[in-house]
Design a protein around this motif. Structure first.
Motif, PDB file in Angstrom:
ATOM      1  N   ASP A  40       0.835  -1.206   0.000  1.00 15.22           N
ATOM      2  CA  ASP A  40       0.000   0.000   0.000  1.00 15.22           C
ATOM      3  C   ASP A  40       0.870   1.256   0.000  1.00 15.22           C
ATOM      4  O   ASP A  40       0.637   2.197  -0.768  1.00 15.22           O
ATOM      5  CB  ASP A  40      -0.925  -0.009   1.216  1.00 15.22           C
ATOM      6  N   LYS A  43       2.467   1.735  -3.443  1.00 22.62           N
ATOM      7  CA  LYS A  43       1.524   2.240  -4.438  1.00 22.62           C
ATOM      8  C   LYS A  43       1.251   3.729  -4.245  1.00 22.62           C
ATOM      9  O   LYS A  43       1.175   4.499  -5.216  1.00 22.62           O
ATOM     10  CB  LYS A  43       0.203   1.466  -4.342  1.00 22.62           C
ATOM     11  N   ARG A  46       4.139   5.670  -5.497  1.00 23.64           N
ATOM     12  CA  ARG A  46       4.107   5.734  -6.951  1.00 23.64           C
ATOM     13  C   ARG A  46       3.139   6.824  -7.422  1.00 23.64           C
ATOM     14  O   ARG A  46       3.409   7.533  -8.404  1.00 23.64           O
ATOM     15  CB  ARG A  46       3.714   4.384  -7.546  1.00 23.64           C
ATOM     16  N   LYS A  47       2.007   6.984  -6.729  1.00 21.99           N
ATOM     17  CA  LYS A  47       1.063   8.041  -7.094  1.00 21.99           C
ATOM     18  C   LYS A  47       1.705   9.416  -6.969  1.00 21.99           C
ATOM     19  O   LYS A  47       1.431  10.320  -7.765  1.00 21.99           O
ATOM     20  CB  LYS A  47      -0.177   7.965  -6.196  1.00 21.99           C
ATOM     21  N   ASP A  94       5.624   1.569 -16.068  1.00 15.21           N
ATOM     22  CA  ASP A  94       5.803   0.238 -15.490  1.00 15.21           C
ATOM     23  C   ASP A  94       6.663  -0.616 -16.405  1.00 15.21           C
ATOM     24  O   ASP A  94       6.730  -0.391 -17.617  1.00 15.21           O
ATOM     25  CB  ASP A  94       4.449  -0.443 -15.286  1.00 15.21           C
ATOM     26  N   PRO A 113       9.373  -1.323  -8.333  1.00 13.14           N
ATOM     27  CA  PRO A 113       7.954  -1.034  -8.517  1.00 13.14           C
ATOM     28  C   PRO A 113       7.629  -0.177  -9.732  1.00 13.14           C
ATOM     29  O   PRO A 113       6.527  -0.245 -10.251  1.00 13.14           O
ATOM     30  CB  PRO A 113       7.561  -0.314  -7.223  1.00 13.14           C
ATOM     31  N   ASP A 224       1.667  -8.913  -6.716  1.00 15.18           N
ATOM     32  CA  ASP A 224       0.642  -7.903  -6.912  1.00 15.18           C
ATOM     33  C   ASP A 224       0.627  -7.524  -8.387  1.00 15.18           C
ATOM     34  O   ASP A 224       1.660  -7.202  -8.974  1.00 15.18           O
ATOM     35  CB  ASP A 224       0.925  -6.674  -6.049  1.00 15.18           C
ATOM     36  N   GLU A 226      -0.425  -4.921  -9.902  1.00 17.60           N
ATOM     37  CA  GLU A 226      -0.070  -3.537 -10.218  1.00 17.60           C
ATOM     38  C   GLU A 226       1.411  -3.253 -10.002  1.00 17.60           C
ATOM     39  O   GLU A 226       1.918  -2.234 -10.438  1.00 17.60           O
ATOM     40  CB  GLU A 226      -0.899  -2.577  -9.367  1.00 17.60           C
ATOM     41  N   LEU A 227       2.097  -4.131  -9.299  1.00 19.05           N
ATOM     42  CA  LEU A 227       3.536  -3.980  -9.062  1.00 19.05           C
ATOM     43  C   LEU A 227       4.230  -5.249  -9.548  1.00 19.05           C
ATOM     44  O   LEU A 227       4.577  -6.107  -8.759  1.00 19.05           O
ATOM     45  CB  LEU A 227       3.825  -3.730  -7.578  1.00 19.05           C
TER      46      LEU A 227
END
Length: 231
Positions: A40, A43, A46-47, A94, A113, A224, A226-227
């Motif tokens: 979490d 992520k 990363r945002k 990514d 990531p 994950d 997304e990663l």
């Protein structure tokens, strides 16, 4: 049973002797008492690199999420790591999963990531979020040397490239986390022969662990969608 530690795990193995490597790998591979992860926080960081430069929004969570195990630790990471992106213009991308081949047909994942472009420079990003996990400069140098040779110098050949390692651990003797950012120029470069020797010892130690069944219950890696390189 074959074991596949990730690249950051491998670079931290003490290869001063076979015995020390075996002991380190047993400690690494066996399930730990931790019951949360830092996906979490990664992520949310990363945002921030994608342009959300608002700490309050990055830290926002529903009441149920805020009360979940590990939430506070993840937010501690975000306060330090995400804030480092504020005021910067970065475009985040990514990478599909990458594996480093070494030893007797073994593979280690690149624990990355995302990467981003800043001022026309490609920068591979790595976040070390664990509070009590310490990388030495030499260990970061080994990881940087491997990533530079196998990723930057191949897939980004001809581009201006850099590495950004963000470490938010609690340094020895300190009570709180601090942010330390490392780039290629901060780290010692490893020769190809020294890199090969490190992986040779790791390979030999892994074979002993496997042949003698020294790890009965294996820690499950984190995965994950997304990663893709964070496992």
């Amino acid at each position: 049973m074959r074991h596949s530690p990730s690249l950051p795990e491998i670079v931290r193995v003490d290869t001063s002797s076979i015995n020390s490597s075996v002991a380190h790998l047993i400690s690494l591979l066996e399930p730990s008492g931790g019951n949360f992860n830092y996906l979490d926080g990664t992520k949310r960081t990363r945002k921030a690199y994608k342009g959300l430069h608002d700490l309050n929004k990055l830290l926002s969570a529903t009441p149920s999420k805020a009360s979940s195990v590990g939430h506070q630790q993840n937010m501690d990471v975000v306060r330090l790591a995400a804030s480092h992106a504020f005021g910067r213009q970065t475009a985040v991308f990514d990478l599909p999963a990458r594996k480093l081949s070494y030893g007797d047909d073994r593979f280690a994942s690149y624990r990355i990531p995302f990467f981003f472009v800043e001022a026309r420079m490609v920068k591979v990003y790595f976040l070390q979020p664990r509070k009590n996990t310490h990388f030495t400069l030499d260990q970061y140098g080994l990881m940087a040397s491997v990533i530079k040779k196998n990723l930057l110098d191949t897939e980004f050949y001809g581009e201006y490239c850099e590495i950004e390692f963000a470490d938010v651990s609690k340094k020895v003797g300190d009570n709180e986390r601090t942010l330390q950012v490392y780039h290629l120029s901060d780290l010692p470069a490893w020769s190809e022969s020294d890199v090969a020797e490190h992986f040779r010892v790791v390979t030999a130690a892994l074979k002993i662990v496997e042949d003698e069944n020294l790890v009965k219950e294996v820690r499950r890696p984190l995965r994950d969608r997304e990663l893709p390189l964070f496992d």
